[in-house]
Design an enzyme around this catalytic site. Structure first.
Site, mmCIF file in Angstrom:
data_model
loop_
_atom_site.group_PDB
_atom_site.id
_atom_site.type_symbol
_atom_site.label_atom_id
_atom_site.label_comp_id
_atom_site.label_asym_id
_atom_site.label_seq_id
_atom_site.Cartn_x
_atom_site.Cartn_y
_atom_site.Cartn_z
ATOM 1 N N ASP A 535 82.145 57.507 -34.432
ATOM 2 C CA ASP A 535 80.831 57.815 -34.980
ATOM 3 C C ASP A 535 79.753 57.128 -34.142
ATOM 4 O O ASP A 535 80.038 56.241 -33.337
ATOM 5 C CB ASP A 535 80.759 57.372 -36.452
ATOM 6 N N GLU A 615 106.094 62.051 -9.050
ATOM 7 C CA GLU A 615 105.130 61.882 -10.150
ATOM 8 C C GLU A 615 104.102 60.799 -9.797
ATOM 9 O O GLU A 615 102.922 60.921 -10.113
ATOM 10 C CB GLU A 615 105.864 61.545 -11.450
#
Ligand code: GLA
Length: 731
Positions: A535, A615
């Site tokens: 928020d 990777e």
């Protein structure tokens, strides 16, 4: 000037680049809400409000001879209670004699330079914008309550902020049982309501419903803004899309209990009231006392939901978050949580950092488990001193070694929480929020500290700052891992227990303020079991918040998209984690995980020991790409390209630079089809006449072609296939 008063017509104008907001003092001295929407020039918009004598909508005493006048029908700026407006009230004030009525009339106003601030609460900052404050005073002289309605305008961002100071101007006690931050009445609304609900690991799922003649309530009474209902909602035209239509945003800058109520009334007018939740809330106002409500951030756009989001994104980046983060490149981090959980020691953490460094990662964050007797999630919270048995040499040793690699070091805390099995609880059981005659509700086997107490705040400040001072810690992940219950403070008398939930938030904000003031070089990342406190209140103290504990990129597509309606990607904590994913078990490629995490603050959260050399090479490339696009992603204009209302099997979004000279187009296919309809999107925000080259190819398109004809991806197959395409203007 963005604020003016026309004394002849008794009209207030708040004007931003593209919007007008009007209020009028009517003949009864009630402050009417007249208009909010696209710019309308100088016209007095009160012609839109036509009144009729409607049965059972009574009349104020002074208007008893003219039955068309009723508070029940009048569009108001801050509705009272108990005096004949039967729609949602903004306030509930109870006088000493038990009367529950409030009837506000205009008393005066002032227009002042600069932006108002709200004591003890975060609010929009003026920073580089020019701002003014409009302060309108209303009062009910019978009960002796005055409200000062505060307004400011962020002109270029089409944002209006509102807050209220409620003051007892009488000589008797008044109890507030509701104290909203803003109310607004919009006539003739055929609206849809969009809200962002969710749960742990699935925050901010967008839901859109047609507004009918009833009352919708969006809120939280969990002591946190919550995973379940974000304090942000939108009203939009029923046929509004991402790029067209009128949209209103209502964002409460508050991290505790909140409530937004939306009512379509008998005349088809829509009232929205938003603020602190009135559930389990009361506040005692002695004579001369004031109560300050949290701030509401309003915005309007007639350019659809993307337009509205753009307004919020700019306001949050530039006026909610500390402005110093606007131009500060934040480090690509590795967090050890999903790499090790509680199973780590100094050697493991340093080895993780060494490997991360080789791949180009710039910061290591040591998550939960470094302190007290925290060997699992049953003990230790509150004992904020390092566990030297687990980490010999303490945090200094780790931070020094990590710094020697040229990396930064960050640390996890969960300040508001306490476990039973701690030194702190043994010494201070009275510091817990707890009903004196009841066992506390437990969650993750932990309890909640009474943040309304100054001694609790001081304890946390002292022990956490001792840790911060003990090593070079440049980042703090501030977690909050349960809903609050047993909201009872040992220090307060019975009649003040209704104040505890808000006092808890004031205490938390006070502590955050102390840390941000005294440790300006420590960046805080907000967190609450992922995105349970996502928020604008938290964003005032921390420029980023861990978006969700679900790190699966396919789940994240929806979570991050839902979050994007109100909040910019620069605030969304987002990491590449392992495949199969730890929360969902889903397998995805590194490329898909990278593209999704890059539309956030970007980092890694996996055990690098388990990766193949290929990777690791991919990680290096991803980090290089992220650096290349950093400012385009973090400061560019973000557009959702796939509309929630359309059935698509792919999700696409775009970033466009401020100069509109480059765009980054992202797509992830969430459901591969054989013999598919081709994924196709229309780009946004480009210059119509310019030509853009698709980087890495000799393909060129005009901006008009990409925006009107769009871009077709052709068939995409494999495991959640994705693309990231960079279009660059040919100069
Ligand atoms: C919360 C956070 C996680 C992790 C754990 C540690 O769930 O969201 O990222 O920090 O706590 O307990």
């Amino acid at each position: 000037m963005s604020i003016r008063f026309d004394g002849t017509r008794k009209l207030f104008f708040l004007e931003s680049k593209n919007t007008t907001y009007q209020m009028k003092i009517n003949k009864m001295s009630v402050l009417e809400h007249v208009y909010y929407g696209a710019r309308v020039g100088d016209t007095d918009m009160s012609y839109l409000h036509q009144y009729l004598d409607r049965g059972f909508s009574g009349n104020p005493f002074e208007q008893r001879a003219y039955r068309g006048c009723s508070l029940d029908l009048m569009a108001q700026e801050y509705s009272g209670c108990g005096v004949g407006d039967y729609r949602i009230n903004s306030i509930m004030a109870v006088s000493e004699n038990g009367s529950r009525s409030c009837d506000f009339r205009y008393k005066g106003h002032e227009i002042k330079p600069g932006k108002y601030s709200i004591p003890g609460l975060p609010s929009v900052r003026m920073n580089r914008d020019e701002m003014e404050t409009l302060e309108i005073t209303l009062a009910d002289d019978v009960i002796g309550v005055q409200v000062k309605l505060l307004y400011s305008v962020l002109f270029d961002k089409d944002v209006i902020t509102r807050s209220v100071i409620i003051k007892n101007i009488g000589c008797r006690q008044v109890q507030l049982e509701k104290a909203a931050s803003a109310s607004i009445d919009i006539p003739y609304g055929d609206f849809d309501l969009i809200q962002f609900h969710g749960r742990h690991c699935m925050e901010r799922q967008m839901e859109r419903v047609r507004l009918t003649h009833d009352i919708h309530v969006i809120g939280s009474k969990r002591g946190m803004s919550s995973h379940h209902h974000n304090p942000f909602s939108i009203l939009c035209d029923h046929d509004a899309t991402e790029n067209n239509g009128n949209c209103y945003g209502f964002m409460l800058m508050y991290s505790g209990n909140h409530k937004t109520e939306i009512e379509k009334d008998q005349a088809g007018s829509v009232r929205v009231v938003t603020g602190i939740s009135d559930d389990n809330f009361s506040w005692n106002l002695a004579a001369e006392d004031s109560f300050y409500t949290p701030e509401t951030i309003l915005s309007f756009s007639n350019r659809g939901l993307n337009g509205l989001s753009g307004n919020y994104h700019r306001a949050i980046r530039e006026n909610v978050c500390d402005i110093k983060y606007l131009d500060m490149k934040r480090p690509v981090l590795i967090n050890n949580w999903e790499a090790t959980y509680f199973d780590f020691d100094t050697a493991k953490i340093i080895s993780l950092a060494q490997q991360a460094h080789e791949l180009g990662i710039e910061m290591l964050v040591l998550d939960d488990g470094w302190f007290g007797n925290r060997l699992d999630d049953n003990a230790g919270l509150g004992d904020w001193f390092v566990n030297e048995e687990k980490l010999p040499g303490g945090l200094k040793k780790i931070a020094d070694e990590i710094n020697a690699l040229g990396m930064k070091f960050g640390l996890w805390f969960e300040p508001e929480m306490i476990n039973e099995n701690t030194k702190l609880y043994r010494e201070h059981p009275e510091w817990v929020l707890r009903d004196p005659d009841r066992e506390p509700m437990m969650s993750r086997n932990q309890m909640v500290l009474d943040m309304s107490r100054k001694d609790v705040q001081d304890y946390l400040y002292d022990c956490i700052s001792a840790v911060l001072d003990s090593a070079n810690i440049e980042y703090v992940k501030w977690d909050f891992n349960r809903s609050v219950a047993n909201v009872y403070s040992n220090l307060l008398p019975a009649e003040k227990q209704g104040e505890v939930a808000h006092r808890f938030m004031l205490g938390t904000y006070a502590l955050m303020e102390r840390f941000t003031q005294n440790y300006p070089n420590v960046m805080i990342e907000g967190c609450a079991g992922g995105g349970g406190r996502f928020d604008a209140g938290i964003l005032y103290y921390s420029p980023q918040i861990w978006c969700s504990d679900d790190t699966d990129p396919i789940a994240r597509l929806k979570i991050q998209k839902g979050t994007s309606y109100g909040y910019p990607v620069s605030t969304m904590g987002s990491h590449v984690s392992a495949s199969p994913n730890h929360q969902t078990g889903r397998e995805t490629t590194f490329k898909t995980r990278g593209i999704v995490a890059m539309s956030g603050t970007f980092g890694y959260e996996l055990d690098l020991n388990k990766l193949s050399e290929d990777e690791k090479e991919e990680i290096k490339e991803q980090i290089e790409e992220f650096h290349k696009y950093y400012w385009l992603i973090q400061k560019g204009t973000y557009y959702r390209l796939t509309d929630e209302t359309q059935e698509t099997y792919y999700n696409a979004w775009e970033f466009v630079s401020e100069e509109q000279d480059e765009a980054l187009l992202n797509i992830v296919v969430t459901d591969v089809h054989a013999n598919p309809e081709f994924p196709h999107v229309k780009l946004c925000g480009l210059k119509v006449k310019s030509t853009y080259n698709l980087e890495g190819t000799d393909k060129c398109f005009t901006g008009a072609a990409l925006m009107n004809g769009g871009y077709s991806f052709g068939a995409m197959s494999g495991i959640y296939p994705c693309e990231q395409l960079h279009f660059v203007e040919k100069k």
